[in-house]
Design a protein around this motif. Structure first.
Motif, PDB file in Angstrom:
ATOM      1  N   TRP A 184       5.346  -7.773  16.143  1.00  0.00           N
ATOM      2  CA  TRP A 184       4.140  -8.410  15.617  1.00  0.00           C
ATOM      3  C   TRP A 184       3.151  -7.354  15.134  1.00  0.00           C
ATOM      4  O   TRP A 184       2.483  -7.531  14.103  1.00  0.00           O
ATOM      5  CB  TRP A 184       3.487  -9.294  16.674  1.00  0.00           C
ATOM      6  CG  TRP A 184       4.234 -10.570  16.931  1.00  0.00           C
ATOM      7  CD1 TRP A 184       4.813 -10.970  18.104  1.00  0.00           C
ATOM      8  CD2 TRP A 184       4.484 -11.622  15.989  1.00  0.00           C
ATOM      9  NE1 TRP A 184       5.419 -12.200  17.952  1.00  0.00           N
ATOM     10  CE2 TRP A 184       5.236 -12.619  16.667  1.00  0.00           C
ATOM     11  CE3 TRP A 184       4.159 -11.820  14.648  1.00  0.00           C
ATOM     12  CZ2 TRP A 184       5.644 -13.796  16.058  1.00  0.00           C
ATOM     13  CZ3 TRP A 184       4.573 -12.989  14.023  1.00  0.00           C
ATOM     14  CH2 TRP A 184       5.307 -13.961  14.731  1.00  0.00           C
ATOM     15  N   VAL A 197       4.316  -6.145  11.753  1.00  0.00           N
ATOM     16  CA  VAL A 197       4.019  -7.133  10.710  1.00  0.00           C
ATOM     17  C   VAL A 197       2.554  -7.039  10.302  1.00  0.00           C
ATOM     18  O   VAL A 197       2.209  -7.065   9.108  1.00  0.00           O
ATOM     19  CB  VAL A 197       4.348  -8.556  11.199  1.00  0.00           C
ATOM     20  CG1 VAL A 197       3.788  -9.605  10.237  1.00  0.00           C
ATOM     21  CG2 VAL A 197       5.855  -8.738  11.334  1.00  0.00           C
ATOM     22  N   SER A 238       9.231  -3.450   4.992  1.00  0.00           N
ATOM     23  CA  SER A 238       9.339  -4.895   5.185  1.00  0.00           C
ATOM     24  C   SER A 238      10.751  -5.394   5.466  1.00  0.00           C
ATOM     25  O   SER A 238      10.923  -6.476   6.024  1.00  0.00           O
ATOM     26  CB  SER A 238       8.788  -5.624   3.943  1.00  0.00           C
ATOM     27  OG  SER A 238       7.403  -5.441   3.827  1.00  0.00           O
ATOM     28  N   MET A 290      11.642  -6.691   8.993  1.00  0.00           N
ATOM     29  CA  MET A 290      10.830  -7.844   9.387  1.00  0.00           C
ATOM     30  C   MET A 290      11.225  -9.104   8.619  1.00  0.00           C
ATOM     31  O   MET A 290      11.205 -10.214   9.165  1.00  0.00           O
ATOM     32  CB  MET A 290       9.342  -7.544   9.173  1.00  0.00           C
ATOM     33  CG  MET A 290       8.785  -6.462  10.085  1.00  0.00           C
ATOM     34  SD  MET A 290       8.931  -6.894  11.854  1.00  0.00           S
ATOM     35  CE  MET A 290      10.399  -5.989  12.329  1.00  0.00           C
ATOM     36  N   TYR A 298       7.500 -14.397   6.724  1.00  0.00           N
ATOM     37  CA  TYR A 298       6.964 -13.037   6.771  1.00  0.00           C
ATOM     38  C   TYR A 298       5.781 -12.879   5.817  1.00  0.00           C
ATOM     39  O   TYR A 298       4.756 -12.281   6.172  1.00  0.00           O
ATOM     40  CB  TYR A 298       8.056 -12.030   6.414  1.00  0.00           C
ATOM     41  CG  TYR A 298       7.542 -10.617   6.239  1.00  0.00           C
ATOM     42  CD1 TYR A 298       7.138  -9.871   7.344  1.00  0.00           C
ATOM     43  CD2 TYR A 298       7.441 -10.051   4.973  1.00  0.00           C
ATOM     44  CE1 TYR A 298       6.658  -8.583   7.185  1.00  0.00           C
ATOM     45  CE2 TYR A 298       6.960  -8.766   4.809  1.00  0.00           C
ATOM     46  CZ  TYR A 298       6.569  -8.043   5.919  1.00  0.00           C
ATOM     47  OH  TYR A 298       6.081  -6.774   5.767  1.00  0.00           O
ATOM     48  N   ALA A 355       1.995 -11.796   6.860  1.00  0.00           N
ATOM     49  CA  ALA A 355       1.433 -10.587   6.266  1.00  0.00           C
ATOM     50  C   ALA A 355       0.113 -10.885   5.562  1.00  0.00           C
ATOM     51  O   ALA A 355      -0.862 -10.125   5.684  1.00  0.00           O
ATOM     52  CB  ALA A 355       2.435  -9.974   5.282  1.00  0.00           C
TER      53      ALA A 355
END
Length: 309
Positions: free
Chosen positions: A82, A85, A188, A191, A200, A204
């Protein structure tokens, strides 16, 4: 009915749906620089405009995230995941966007879009130095074409109407935006594998909204009701047309045609911006800029083609 389902599921139809998604997204992204320049005519600063864009986009991403949470199982995420992210979201959608908005204070929208296309080359170089990937001769050619095209498009602006110092400053911010966005893209991948591209993107964007609003409050206070009505109209249009719609279209396009083909189709973006800037902003487009754009597109196409292989 079964024949229609079979046709819809065919690889050819699936590819063309994805290609159309990427094409429309490229057009939406190409509008961004033009709309920012239009908003600047009404006296709004870069940070306030970015804040309006993020706040107007917030309900769409929050609503999408809620809708996805009802249909998808929880993702296998740890606090470390987390945190990553959040960092990537702040990097890609706050820092990169803010630098981009700052650059457009000083340079034309058409030049901004060409300069921003340095990010595929930054991604390539990061993969070389961080992941130890080998650079092929084709990729070296792509880098040479891209940066030769940028120089061709950039040099006439030093002898044009804008002061050279302003052109250099705008170029610095836009190229920095491309570099920061490349960091976001490279980081990225793991994730997206965990969360899925749409979920995602929502997380973001939500993470990036927090520092954007805090930055605005600390620098200029929290009052966003001081601008002319057109600023809010443009801000909402940017949230919808330059942010929400293209991010989801790109996610769908990558799912259907792959990231390599997405970069190839999306490279039409600078051409859209040049046409739109000329028509809507009356920006002068020189032959150097057209040739430079062709070089940049050729370089991006080579990088994308290599990736799709």
């Amino acid at each position: 009915m079964s024949e229609l389902k079979a046709a819809a599921a065919s690889p050819r139809v699936r590819y063309w749906i994805g290609a159309v998604c990427v094409f429309v997204a490229a057009f939406c992204f190409a509008l961004k620089g033009v709309m920012i320049k239009l908003a600047y005519h009404y006296g709004v600063d870069a940070l306030s405009l970015l804040t309006l864009r993020m706040l107007f986009a917030l309900p769409f991403y929050a609503g999408t995230l809620f809708w996805l949470s009802q249909r998808l199982p929880p993702a296998p995420m740890t606090p470390k995941h987390w945190g990553l992210v959040a960092i990537l979201g702040v990097t890609g959608y706050y820092a990169a966007s803010y630098f981009n908005f700052l650059g457009l204070v000083y340079i034309d929208a058409s030049l901004e879009r060409i300069l921003l296309f340095t990010y595929p080359t930054f991604v390539l170089l990061m993969n070389v130095f961080l992941l130890k990937n080998r650079v092929t001769m084709l990729q070296w050619m792509a880098l040479a074409l891209t940066y030769s095209g940028i120089m061709l498009a950039f040099l006439p602006h030093l002898t044009g109407g804008s002061p050279p110092k302003a052109v250099w400053l705008g170029t610095f911010w836009v190229v920095l935006s491309g570099l920061v966005y490349a960091v976001y893209l490279v980081g990225s991948d793991p994730m997206i594998a965990r969360l899925g591209s749409q979920r995602y993107t929502c997380y973001a964007m939500l993470a990036a909204t927090v520092p954007t609003v805090l930055h605005r409050v600390l620098i200029k206070g929290g009052d966003l009701s001081i601008f002319p009505t057109p600023v809010y109209i443009i801000g909402f249009a940017m949230a919808l047309l330059n942010t929400v719609i293209p991010t989801f279209l790109i996610a769908e396009g990558i799912k259907r045609v792959g990231s390599g083909n997405t970069s190839i189709i999306g490279s039409i973006g600078p051409v859209f911006t040049i046409v739109l800037a000329s028509v809507l902003l009356n920006e002068h487009i020189s032959i150097y800029q057209l040739v430079g754009t062709a070089f940049v597109l050729a370089g991006v196409l080579l990088i994308g083609w290599k990736g799709s292989k």
